[in-house]
Write a protein that holds these residues in place. Structure first.
Motif, PDB file in Angstrom:
ATOM      1  N   LYS A  32       0.833  -1.199   0.000  1.00 28.22           N
ATOM      2  CA  LYS A  32       0.000   0.000   0.000  1.00 28.22           C
ATOM      3  C   LYS A  32       0.873   1.258   0.000  1.00 28.22           C
ATOM      4  O   LYS A  32       0.634   2.194  -0.770  1.00 28.22           O
ATOM      5  N   SER A  75       2.628   1.752  -3.330  1.00 25.08           N
ATOM      6  CA  SER A  75       1.634   2.181  -4.322  1.00 25.08           C
ATOM      7  C   SER A  75       1.314   3.655  -4.164  1.00 25.08           C
ATOM      8  O   SER A  75       1.228   4.396  -5.149  1.00 25.08           O
ATOM      9  N   ILE A  76       1.130   4.089  -2.919  1.00 22.59           N
ATOM     10  CA  ILE A  76       0.828   5.503  -2.661  1.00 22.59           C
ATOM     11  C   ILE A  76       1.996   6.380  -3.102  1.00 22.59           C
ATOM     12  O   ILE A  76       1.802   7.420  -3.739  1.00 22.59           O
ATOM     13  N   ILE A  79       4.361   5.742  -5.389  1.00 19.77           N
ATOM     14  CA  ILE A  79       4.531   5.734  -6.845  1.00 19.77           C
ATOM     15  C   ILE A  79       3.419   6.516  -7.537  1.00 19.77           C
ATOM     16  O   ILE A  79       3.682   7.395  -8.368  1.00 19.77           O
ATOM     17  N   ILE A  80       2.170   6.235  -7.185  1.00 19.72           N
ATOM     18  CA  ILE A  80       1.046   6.933  -7.818  1.00 19.72           C
ATOM     19  C   ILE A  80       1.050   8.406  -7.433  1.00 19.72           C
ATOM     20  O   ILE A  80       0.881   9.284  -8.284  1.00 19.72           O
ATOM     21  N   GLY A  81       1.275   8.692  -6.146  1.00 22.65           N
ATOM     22  CA  GLY A  81       1.324  10.078  -5.697  1.00 22.65           C
ATOM     23  C   GLY A  81       2.464  10.847  -6.339  1.00 22.65           C
ATOM     24  O   GLY A  81       2.295  11.996  -6.753  1.00 22.65           O
ATOM     25  N   PHE A 101       3.876  10.239  -9.249  1.00 21.56           N
ATOM     26  CA  PHE A 101       3.524  10.475 -10.649  1.00 21.56           C
ATOM     27  C   PHE A 101       2.530  11.622 -10.768  1.00 21.56           C
ATOM     28  O   PHE A 101       2.693  12.511 -11.604  1.00 21.56           O
ATOM     29  N   LEU A 102       1.492  11.623  -9.917  1.00 23.44           N
ATOM     30  CA  LEU A 102       0.472  12.682  -9.992  1.00 23.44           C
ATOM     31  C   LEU A 102       1.049  14.052  -9.651  1.00 23.44           C
ATOM     32  O   LEU A 102       0.717  15.046 -10.301  1.00 23.44           O
ATOM     33  N   ILE A 146      -8.692   5.166   0.967  1.00 20.42           N
ATOM     34  CA  ILE A 146      -7.364   4.562   1.056  1.00 20.42           C
ATOM     35  C   ILE A 146      -7.115   3.970   2.432  1.00 20.42           C
ATOM     36  O   ILE A 146      -6.574   2.879   2.559  1.00 20.42           O
TER      37      ILE A 146
END
Length: 186
Positions: free
Chosen positions: A124, A127-128, A130-132, A134-135, A184
């Motif tokens: 988790k 993931s947060i 990597i995604i965060g 990128f955003l 989340i």
């Protein structure tokens, strides 16, 4: 020393920030942290592969000093000037965070559920991150700057796009904390 450990009142920090911004505007400089990533990439030679990074990075050395100062200042503030007291959170906020699994809500500035190595290296947490990441990177590039650049430099030089970006930052924060955060961590 007690004065340094407390938050500075608006009538001290506000004029200091205004003085810095007047000085930057006078000398034709802009302040922002995300532009330093472009500078670092240019220093590493990314301009050979992408025109975006092909610029005179030496003209931005002063801004790299700002980043270095932020890192050193953060280290000093955390390790030498920290005042370990409970955070004065609204009891409803503490209750909401406790329901989401935050055991020490209001007891520390950085909750271990988010800011620990165990949390970072969980599926988790990764993931947060990597995604965060990128955003944030995409949003910074798409908006033409970061929160500090738009909110400090852009607003102080009366730029309408910066006002729109700052409103978007606040709306995004509200959406995150009220809609996505419970999904989340709920």
């Amino acid at each position: 020393m007690e004065y340094i450990l407390q938050p500075w009142p608006w009538y001290v920090s506000g004029p200091l920030l205004a003085l810095i911004m007047f000085t930057l505007i006078y000398f034709g400089k802009t302040f922002g942290m995300s532009s330093n990533l472009r500078t670092l990439c240019s220093m590493a030679g990314a301009g050979k592969n992408n025109d975006f990074f092909d610029f005179d990075w030496k003209s931005q050395r002063w801004n790299l000093v700002v980043v270095l100062g932020a890192v050193i200042g953060g280290f000093i503030a955390h390790f030498l000037l920290s005042n370990p007291v409970n955070i004065d959170l609204n009891p409803e906020t503490v209750d909401s965070l406790s329901k989401l699994g935050f055991e020490n809500a209001g007891k520390s500035l950085l909750p271990a559920e988010l800011y620990s190595w165990d949390a970072a290296f969980s599926l988790k947490g990764l993931s947060i991150l990597i995604i965060g990441g990128f955003l944030v990177g995409f949003g910074t590039r798409y908006a033409g700057g970061c929160t500090s650049g738009h909110a400090i430099t852009g607003l102080s030089s009366l730029q309408l796009p910066s006002l729109i970006a700052v409103v978007g930052f606040f709306l995004g924060g509200l959406i995150m904390i009220h809609l996505l955060f419970p999904l989340i961590f709920g």
